[in-house]
Design a protein around this motif. Sequence first.
Motif, PDB file in Angstrom:
ATOM      1  N   ASN A  84     -13.721   6.070  -4.308  1.00  0.00           N
ATOM      2  CA  ASN A  84     -12.434   5.950  -4.859  1.00  0.00           C
ATOM      3  C   ASN A  84     -11.905   6.986  -5.674  1.00  0.00           C
ATOM      4  OD1 ASN A  84     -10.598   5.255  -6.809  1.00  0.00           O
ATOM      5  ND2 ASN A  84     -11.506   3.446  -7.632  1.00  0.00           N
TER       6      ASN A  84
ATOM      7  N   ALA B 230      -7.930   4.716  -5.114  1.00  0.00           N
ATOM      8  CA  ALA B 230      -7.125   5.623  -3.899  1.00  0.00           C
ATOM      9  C   ALA B 230      -8.326   5.991  -3.185  1.00  0.00           C
ATOM     10  CB  ALA B 230      -6.463   6.858  -4.644  1.00  0.00           C
ATOM     11  N   TYR B 231      -7.848   5.538  -1.738  1.00  0.00           N
ATOM     12  CA  TYR B 231      -8.709   5.779  -0.752  1.00  0.00           C
ATOM     13  C   TYR B 231      -8.247   6.672   0.411  1.00  0.00           C
ATOM     14  CZ  TYR B 231     -10.778   2.166  -3.625  1.00  0.00           C
ATOM     15  OH  TYR B 231     -11.375   1.429  -4.406  1.00  0.00           O
TER      16      TYR B 231
ATOM     17  N   HIS C 290      -4.282   6.873  -0.225  1.00  0.00           N
ATOM     18  CA  HIS C 290      -3.617   5.432  -0.088  1.00  0.00           C
ATOM     19  C   HIS C 290      -3.955   4.597  -1.120  1.00  0.00           C
ATOM     20  CE1 HIS C 290      -2.152   6.624   3.910  1.00  0.00           C
ATOM     21  NE2 HIS C 290      -3.227   7.138   3.883  1.00  0.00           N
ATOM     22  N   ALA C 291      -3.289   3.725  -1.865  1.00  0.00           N
ATOM     23  CA  ALA C 291      -3.439   2.590  -2.814  1.00  0.00           C
ATOM     24  C   ALA C 291      -2.754   1.486  -2.662  1.00  0.00           C
ATOM     25  CB  ALA C 291      -3.182   3.349  -4.439  1.00  0.00           C
ATOM     26  N   SER C 292      -3.681   0.274  -3.205  1.00  0.00           N
ATOM     27  CA  SER C 292      -3.088  -0.840  -3.022  1.00  0.00           C
ATOM     28  C   SER C 292      -2.477  -1.214  -4.449  1.00  0.00           C
ATOM     29  CB  SER C 292      -4.050  -2.014  -2.585  1.00  0.00           C
ATOM     30  OG  SER C 292      -3.498  -3.246  -2.602  1.00  0.00           O
TER      31      SER C 292
ATOM     32  N   VAL D 206       1.014  -1.116   0.079  1.00  0.00           N
ATOM     33  CA  VAL D 206       0.070  -0.059   0.042  1.00  0.00           C
ATOM     34  C   VAL D 206       1.155   1.079  -0.060  1.00  0.00           C
ATOM     35  CG1 VAL D 206      -1.580   1.344   1.266  1.00  0.00           C
ATOM     36  CG2 VAL D 206      -1.919  -1.150   1.260  1.00  0.00           C
TER      37      VAL D 206
ATOM     38  N   ALA E  30      -7.793   0.846   1.644  1.00  0.00           N
ATOM     39  CA  ALA E  30      -7.254   0.607  -0.045  1.00  0.00           C
ATOM     40  C   ALA E  30      -6.933  -0.841  -0.005  1.00  0.00           C
ATOM     41  CB  ALA E  30      -5.686   1.364   0.125  1.00  0.00           C
TER      42      ALA E  30
END
Length: 147
Positions: free
Chosen positions: A85, A70-71, A54-56, A43, A77
């Motif tokens: 999103n 993106a969260y 935050h993005a996985s 992440v 994420a």
Amino acid sequence: MTERVTHETVQSGRGSVVRAGGTRRLAVQVPADSAASLPVGDVVRVVLDGSEHHASVAATADDTPVVRGAYATPRLARQPNGADNELAAWLADAGLEAGRSVHVDVVAAGFKYGLRAPGETATYESTGTPDEGLADIAASLGDGDGA
């Protein structure tokens, strides 16, 4: 005082807007050999128009890193469960469709990246990466909101 860096002073790569998965939602794909290659399975922080999210980072069938959302937090994420999103909203606001390119700025490798539409400029807060011991503790707690 927080240091700021511009897109001109960080390493950048080129990503592509693609349709991902069975839902065919838009995502950003970054070639694995790009200077801005993202760490698959992690992440990361992603800056969109000055806002940090935050993005996985997942991988496509050919192991190309891809960001599908993106969260607000690392937990969201990893498991969005209907959360907003912000990547989808940013792509729509920027008028970016599948097949278009996106600039991927490396603010802190393996930790923080910025996405820019072609022709756009950006300034980022230069935050250092977290202490690995603290990051490991946060991740082991399951929420990991410190990433």
